[in-house]
Write a protein that holds these residues in place. Sequence first.
Motif, PDB file in Angstrom:
ATOM      1  N   SER A  55       0.820  -1.220   0.000  1.00 18.09           N
ATOM      2  CA  SER A  55       0.000   0.000   0.000  1.00 18.09           C
ATOM      3  C   SER A  55       0.853   1.268   0.000  1.00 18.09           C
ATOM      4  O   SER A  55       0.580   2.188  -0.753  1.00 18.09           O
ATOM      5  N   THR A  56       1.866   1.324   0.843  1.00 21.06           N
ATOM      6  CA  THR A  56       2.702   2.514   0.937  1.00 21.06           C
ATOM      7  C   THR A  56       4.163   2.113   1.104  1.00 21.06           C
ATOM      8  O   THR A  56       4.478   0.981   1.465  1.00 21.06           O
ATOM      9  N   ARG A  57       5.042   3.067   0.863  1.00 16.71           N
ATOM     10  CA  ARG A  57       6.441   2.881   1.252  1.00 16.71           C
ATOM     11  C   ARG A  57       6.512   3.081   2.752  1.00 16.71           C
ATOM     12  O   ARG A  57       5.557   3.541   3.386  1.00 16.71           O
ATOM     13  N   GLY A  60       5.273   6.316   4.366  1.00 16.86           N
ATOM     14  CA  GLY A  60       3.861   6.667   4.291  1.00 16.86           C
ATOM     15  C   GLY A  60       3.375   7.117   2.930  1.00 16.86           C
ATOM     16  O   GLY A  60       2.187   7.382   2.758  1.00 16.86           O
ATOM     17  N   VAL A  61       4.236   7.208   1.950  1.00 13.31           N
ATOM     18  CA  VAL A  61       3.833   7.644   0.616  1.00 13.31           C
ATOM     19  C   VAL A  61       3.051   6.510  -0.055  1.00 13.31           C
ATOM     20  O   VAL A  61       3.556   5.389  -0.177  1.00 13.31           O
ATOM     21  N   PRO A  62       1.811   6.779  -0.481  1.00 11.32           N
ATOM     22  CA  PRO A  62       1.040   5.746  -1.180  1.00 11.32           C
ATOM     23  C   PRO A  62       1.675   5.412  -2.521  1.00 11.32           C
ATOM     24  O   PRO A  62       2.158   6.300  -3.217  1.00 11.32           O
ATOM     25  N   ILE A  63       1.687   4.137  -2.866  1.00 11.76           N
ATOM     26  CA  ILE A  63       2.339   3.746  -4.115  1.00 11.76           C
ATOM     27  C   ILE A  63       1.391   3.109  -5.125  1.00 11.76           C
ATOM     28  O   ILE A  63       1.786   2.866  -6.257  1.00 11.76           O
ATOM     29  N   SER A  70      -4.735  -0.618  -1.464  1.00 17.67           N
ATOM     30  CA  SER A  70      -3.658  -1.597  -1.599  1.00 17.67           C
ATOM     31  C   SER A  70      -3.665  -2.120  -3.028  1.00 17.67           C
ATOM     32  O   SER A  70      -4.643  -1.960  -3.760  1.00 17.67           O
ATOM     33  N   ALA A 130       7.167   0.245  -3.592  1.00 17.29           N
ATOM     34  CA  ALA A 130       7.010   0.044  -2.147  1.00 17.29           C
ATOM     35  C   ALA A 130       8.347  -0.185  -1.456  1.00 17.29           C
ATOM     36  O   ALA A 130       8.508   0.152  -0.279  1.00 17.29           O
TER      37      ALA A 130
END
Length: 172
Positions: A55-57, A60-63, A70, A130
Amino acid sequence: WNYFGAYQQAATGAAAFAFISQQDRWPTALVGPYQTAVDRAMAYLLNTATAVSVSTRNNGVPICPGAAASCPAVYWYGSGETTYTTGLVAPAISLYGSFKGKDAVATATGPLANMTWAQIAQGITNTFAAGQSTVNNGNRQGGWRYFPGSGDSDSSTTQWAVISLLYDKDLL
């Protein structure tokens, strides 16, 4: 294909890529055997992939593409050297998928069952997005190490993530 008793996925990806990238030069008498070898290699790679959700790195950055919470991530473990292995497999997946059609289902069985070639390429991209090193997990931000998200990076492994991303774009 095998490489010193290990790294079968990486060796198979590299060999399949070499065959596929030179397909227009296959001798007429060997088209059938070469195609059989490539098809078997791709079936092996599809059946030995790992698929998980991300879902994120770690910063917290959404990928995930769009606003998805997700998304699938696809990689090849490669005896613990996932970045190298996936980097050697991704170009073969991209070229083979381009010939088959990006929206064609790649396989009906295994961990990537019912995924299209484009979805597999996006899954590889998601894995690297991610797993990119950030300030939260290392002092070499922006790259990759042996396993995505391991907290460090170096050029010998980062090159394989970048190569994967370059080939993945052809199917996305």
